[in-house]
Motif scaffolding. Sequence first.
Motif, short mmCIF file in Angstrom:
data_model
loop_
_atom_site.label_atom_id
_atom_site.label_comp_id
_atom_site.label_asym_id
_atom_site.label_seq_id
_atom_site.Cartn_x
_atom_site.Cartn_y
_atom_site.Cartn_z
N LYS A 11 8.60 -2.88 1.97
CA LYS A 11 9.03 -4.15 1.37
C LYS A 11 7.86 -5.10 1.18
CE LYS A 11 13.75 -3.88 3.09
NZ LYS A 11 14.73 -4.39 4.07
N ILE A 12 6.99 -5.17 2.19
CA ILE A 12 5.84 -6.07 2.11
C ILE A 12 4.90 -5.67 0.97
CG2 ILE A 12 3.72 -6.80 3.31
CD1 ILE A 12 5.37 -6.67 5.93
N LEU A 13 4.66 -4.36 0.84
CA LEU A 13 3.71 -3.86 -0.15
C LEU A 13 4.35 -3.51 -1.49
CD1 LEU A 13 1.52 -1.54 2.11
CD2 LEU A 13 1.10 -3.91 1.46
N ASN A 14 5.66 -3.69 -1.59
CA ASN A 14 6.41 -3.35 -2.80
C ASN A 14 6.25 -1.87 -3.16
OD1 ASN A 14 7.39 -5.99 -3.15
ND2 ASN A 14 5.53 -6.58 -4.23
N ARG A 20 2.00 -10.70 2.64
CA ARG A 20 2.04 -10.37 1.22
C ARG A 20 1.06 -11.24 0.43
NH1 ARG A 20 2.48 -6.14 -1.13
NH2 ARG A 20 0.79 -6.92 -2.33
N ALA A 68 6.06 -12.02 6.95
CA ALA A 68 5.97 -11.06 5.85
C ALA A 68 5.43 -11.73 4.59
CB ALA A 68 7.33 -10.42 5.58
N TRP A 69 5.87 -12.95 4.32
CA TRP A 69 5.39 -13.70 3.15
C TRP A 69 3.89 -13.94 3.27
CZ3 TRP A 69 2.93 -18.25 1.95
CH2 TRP A 69 3.03 -18.70 0.64
N ASN A 74 -2.23 -9.98 -1.65
CA ASN A 74 -2.40 -10.33 -3.07
C ASN A 74 -3.68 -11.12 -3.31
OD1 ASN A 74 -0.04 -9.04 -3.80
ND2 ASN A 74 1.20 -10.89 -3.76
#
Length: 165
Positions: free
Chosen positions: A133-136, A67, A63-64, A71
């Motif tokens: 959660k990944i994409l906020n 993300r 996931a990190w 970004n």
Amino acid sequence: MEIIQIDKKQQLEYLVNKYGDMVLRVALTHLRNLTDAQDVCQEVYIKLMKHQNGFNDAEHEKAWIIRVTINTCKDITKSPWRSWLTPLEEIPLTDNHLEDNEIISIVLTLPRKYRIVIYLYYYEGYKTTEIGKILNLKENTIRTQLRRAKETLKFKLNGGFGDDD
């Protein structure tokens, strides 16, 4: 000291082998440009090697990385020198099945927010809560984007014409 360097090198090789295809696919899905996607891959692995904090588990690590990839793609799209003109025909499609290539081509014509949700949901197998959660983003936003993306894909696959960007 040299042993640490070998360990870092081996760790990087392991991570590239484990996540390389996924990082490239996410970047390509987001940017629709192979050259920029390859640049993103390099940046992601540089950031990963600089990342000092450990990960809770393999899912946290994955996931990190996703993300950071997204970004980094956003950073590239914000760059003032970035050219937005990339013909769809120049995008390499890895799958040799004609029907799958058609679907992938249509997915790549979707707006960016729909492309990334479709990719994470169908290709990476994430649930809407995890994608949120990944994409906020809120889970309901992800579900709405997924529904709209499916509707757009259905329309385009059935011969619909129109640019939804």
